[in-house]
Scaffold this motif. Structure first.
Motif, short mmCIF file in Angstrom:
data_model
loop_
_atom_site.label_atom_id
_atom_site.label_comp_id
_atom_site.label_asym_id
_atom_site.label_seq_id
_atom_site.Cartn_x
_atom_site.Cartn_y
_atom_site.Cartn_z
N GLY A 142 0.83 -1.20 0.00
CA GLY A 142 0.00 0.00 0.00
C GLY A 142 0.86 1.26 0.00
N PHE A 143 0.26 2.40 -0.34
CA PHE A 143 1.02 3.65 -0.44
C PHE A 143 0.11 4.86 -0.23
CE2 PHE A 143 -0.60 2.70 -4.64
CZ PHE A 143 -1.05 3.92 -5.11
N ARG A 144 0.73 6.01 0.02
CA ARG A 144 0.05 7.31 -0.02
C ARG A 144 0.75 8.14 -1.08
NH1 ARG A 144 -3.03 9.11 4.38
NH2 ARG A 144 -3.76 10.69 2.90
N ALA A 145 -0.03 8.83 -1.88
CA ALA A 145 0.51 9.67 -2.94
C ALA A 145 -0.25 10.98 -2.98
CB ALA A 145 0.45 8.96 -4.29
N ALA A 146 0.34 11.96 -3.61
CA ALA A 146 -0.33 13.24 -3.88
C ALA A 146 -0.18 13.54 -5.36
CB ALA A 146 0.28 14.35 -3.03
N TRP A 147 -1.15 14.28 -5.89
CA TRP A 147 -1.03 14.63 -7.31
C TRP A 147 -1.48 16.04 -7.59
CZ3 TRP A 147 -5.01 10.68 -9.76
CH2 TRP A 147 -6.30 10.99 -9.36
N ILE A 148 -1.06 16.51 -8.73
CA ILE A 148 -1.46 17.82 -9.24
C ILE A 148 -2.04 17.61 -10.63
CG2 ILE A 148 -0.66 20.11 -9.97
CD1 ILE A 148 1.64 19.78 -7.93
N HIS A 149 -3.27 18.06 -10.84
CA HIS A 149 -3.89 18.02 -12.16
C HIS A 149 -3.64 19.36 -12.84
CE1 HIS A 149 -6.90 14.49 -12.00
NE2 HIS A 149 -5.91 14.28 -11.14
N VAL A 150 -2.96 19.33 -13.98
CA VAL A 150 -2.68 20.55 -14.74
C VAL A 150 -3.75 20.68 -15.81
CG1 VAL A 150 -1.00 21.82 -16.10
CG2 VAL A 150 -0.22 20.25 -14.30
N PRO A 151 -4.60 21.72 -15.74
CA PRO A 151 -5.72 21.84 -16.69
C PRO A 151 -5.23 22.23 -18.07
CG PRO A 151 -5.60 23.78 -15.30
CD PRO A 151 -4.57 22.83 -14.77
N PRO A 152 -6.09 21.99 -19.10
CA PRO A 152 -5.69 22.29 -20.49
C PRO A 152 -5.88 23.75 -20.88
CG PRO A 152 -7.85 21.28 -20.47
CD PRO A 152 -7.39 21.31 -19.04
N ASP A 208 7.61 23.20 -2.19
CA ASP A 208 6.66 22.35 -1.46
C ASP A 208 5.57 21.83 -2.41
OD1 ASP A 208 3.98 22.09 0.19
OD2 ASP A 208 5.64 21.83 1.60
N PHE A 209 5.49 20.50 -2.54
CA PHE A 209 4.53 19.90 -3.48
C PHE A 209 3.10 20.26 -3.10
CE2 PHE A 209 2.01 16.62 -5.51
CZ PHE A 209 2.63 16.45 -6.75
N ALA A 210 2.80 20.25 -1.80
CA ALA A 210 1.44 20.57 -1.36
C ALA A 210 1.05 21.98 -1.74
CB ALA A 210 1.33 20.37 0.15
N GLU A 211 1.99 22.93 -1.59
CA GLU A 211 1.69 24.31 -1.98
C GLU A 211 1.51 24.44 -3.49
OE1 GLU A 211 0.95 27.02 -0.28
OE2 GLU A 211 0.95 25.70 1.48
N LEU A 212 2.31 23.71 -4.25
CA LEU A 212 2.14 23.73 -5.70
C LEU A 212 0.77 23.18 -6.09
CD1 LEU A 212 5.67 22.43 -6.79
CD2 LEU A 212 4.77 24.75 -7.10
N ALA A 213 0.32 22.13 -5.38
CA ALA A 213 -1.00 21.57 -5.67
C ALA A 213 -2.09 22.57 -5.35
CB ALA A 213 -1.20 20.29 -4.86
N ARG A 214 -1.99 23.26 -4.22
CA ARG A 214 -3.00 24.25 -3.85
C ARG A 214 -3.04 25.40 -4.85
NH1 ARG A 214 -0.50 23.25 1.32
NH2 ARG A 214 -1.87 21.90 2.59
N ALA A 216 -10.57 19.52 -7.69
CA ALA A 216 -11.20 20.15 -6.53
C ALA A 216 -11.23 19.24 -5.31
CB ALA A 216 -12.62 20.59 -6.89
N ARG A 217 -11.25 17.94 -5.51
CA ARG A 217 -11.36 17.00 -4.38
C ARG A 217 -10.11 16.98 -3.53
NH1 ARG A 217 -12.31 11.66 -7.58
NH2 ARG A 217 -10.62 12.70 -8.71
N THR A 218 -8.96 17.23 -4.13
CA THR A 218 -7.70 17.08 -3.38
C THR A 218 -6.91 18.38 -3.27
OG1 THR A 218 -6.48 16.47 -5.40
CG2 THR A 218 -7.49 14.67 -4.12
N ARG A 219 -7.30 19.41 -3.99
CA ARG A 219 -6.49 20.63 -4.03
C ARG A 219 -6.27 21.22 -2.64
NH1 ARG A 219 -9.18 23.43 -7.80
NH2 ARG A 219 -10.60 24.26 -6.22
N SER A 220 -7.34 21.29 -1.83
CA SER A 220 -7.22 21.90 -0.51
C SER A 220 -6.35 21.07 0.43
CB SER A 220 -8.60 22.10 0.12
OG SER A 220 -9.24 20.85 0.32
N ARG A 221 -6.16 19.78 0.13
CA ARG A 221 -5.32 18.92 0.95
C ARG A 221 -3.90 18.81 0.37
NH1 ARG A 221 -9.78 15.45 0.27
NH2 ARG A 221 -8.45 13.93 -0.84
N GLY A 222 -3.56 19.72 -0.49
CA GLY A 222 -2.23 19.67 -1.10
C GLY A 222 -2.07 18.53 -2.07
N GLY A 223 -3.19 18.08 -2.67
CA GLY A 223 -3.16 17.00 -3.65
C GLY A 223 -3.13 15.61 -3.03
#
Length: 333
Positions: free
Chosen positions: A192-202, A225-231, A237-244
């Motif tokens: 198992g794992f935990r990951a974060a992601w950033i969706h870059v819109p078109p 900071d990856f979380a700040e980049l995600a925000r 929208a589901r993960t942006r506030s949690r830093g992805g």
């Protein structure tokens, strides 16, 4: 890591051919004449001037057939498994015949003392006495004599390999590193794992999207900071506030392209942009369940053994194919 030897596969299952059974013909006379039965033996393969009989094939296949009858249901599945077992066992018997011919030419013999020593070694490796080892073999459908013959074949095979093939095998550091990476990748499929992601819109067009994604990756990999980049940048929208941050997951729960990227990343690493429909996705592995694999240096002896055995098997297969061509093998199964 413990390398487990596996039995020949019963994959590629095909329809069972009824002619694998011994043919018999009964002649019934009229009136009080007695019933007579004639058993017709069949040759299933010829190796040079040696014929392999169907009765011999059935005897050798018996332990495998016992398992099939225990583990598969009657019908097509069982019939297909039986058919493949006969093919696999016959293939092995042909290899043994060409090896016997090679051993005779090289004046290689196996003594009863060597068979006894091999039995003691195998029993010790499995924490058994020789009597217990032989008992397990007989429970699988073999007689003690048949088991000793099987051990003899294995000892003969090892002698031939040492004589003909050992000098051809070379294990390099790159081989060991690749083997370890493969073991790590295989284990990760279960962790198992935990990951974060950033969706870059078109938005702004495909070129602008690629440029923005490349800049985010560059900043993340150079310490941002990856979380700040995600925000700041993520369109999810589901993960942006949690830093992805995504919930705890197992391999296979994400889209295939993202899942492959996660499996390839170490903890803390950041992927290149991944195309996911209209989005470009950037993934960071935050944590992963603890690995049970030993460190590379600790695993080195086992890695060397695994690589050596695999290379030996490849060289052995090519050598046996050459022997088969020289022996003129005809299969009639």
């Amino acid at each position: 890591m413990t390398r487990r030897m596996s039995r020949p596969p019963v994959a590629r299952l095909r329809r069972w051919v009824g002619s694998l059974l011994l043919a018999s013909a009964a002649t019934i006379g009229l009136g009080s004449a007695p019933v007579r039965a004639a058993v017709v033996e069949r040759i299933v393969a010829v190796v040079g001037d040696h014929a392999i009989l169907l009765s011999d094939l059935r005897d050798r296949a018996r332990p495998f057939l016992v398992r099939i009858y225990q583990e598969t249901r009657p019908g097509a599945e069982r019939n297909a498994a039986i058919s493949q077992v006969y093919r696999d066992v016959l293939d092995r018997m042909i290899d043994e015949q060409v090896e016997e011919r090679a051993a005779t030419r090289a004046h290689i013999v196996v003594t009863s003392q060597e068979i006894d020593a091999a039995l003691q070694r195998i029993a010790g490796q499995n924490g058994l006495s020789v009597a217990e080892l032989v008992n397990e073999a007989t429970q699988s459908g073999m007689t003690e004599l048949e088991y000793r013959r099987e051990i003899r074949r294995q000892v003969l095979d090892a002698k031939l390999m040492n004589l003909r093939l050992q000098g051809r095998i070379r294990v390099t550091e790159d081989d060991l590193q690749a083997e370890y990476r493969e073991a790590v990748a295989e284990e990760r499929k279960r962790l198992g794992f935990r990951a974060a992601w950033i969706h870059v819109p078109p938005g702004g067009g495909a070129a602008a999207q690629r440029d923005l994604a490349a800049r985010i990756v560059r900043e993340a990999r150079t310490g941002a900071d990856f979380a700040e980049l995600a925000r700041t940048y993520s369109s999810d929208a589901r993960t942006r506030s949690r830093g992805g941050l995504l919930p705890p997951m197992k391999p296979g729960m994400l889209a295939p392209a993202v899942d492959r990227a996660v499996l390839a990343l170490d903890v803390g690493e950041i992927s290149a942009p991944i195309r996911l429909e209209e989005q470009l996705v950037i993934v960071k592995v935050i944590e992963r369940d603890e690995s049970q694999l030993p460190a590379f240096e600790e695993a080195r002896p086992e890695l060397e053994n695994r690589v050596y055995l695999r290379k030996m098997d490849q060289v052995r297969r090519r050598w046996l194919e050459g022997l088969r061509r020289q022996a003129h093998v005809v299969i009639r199964l």
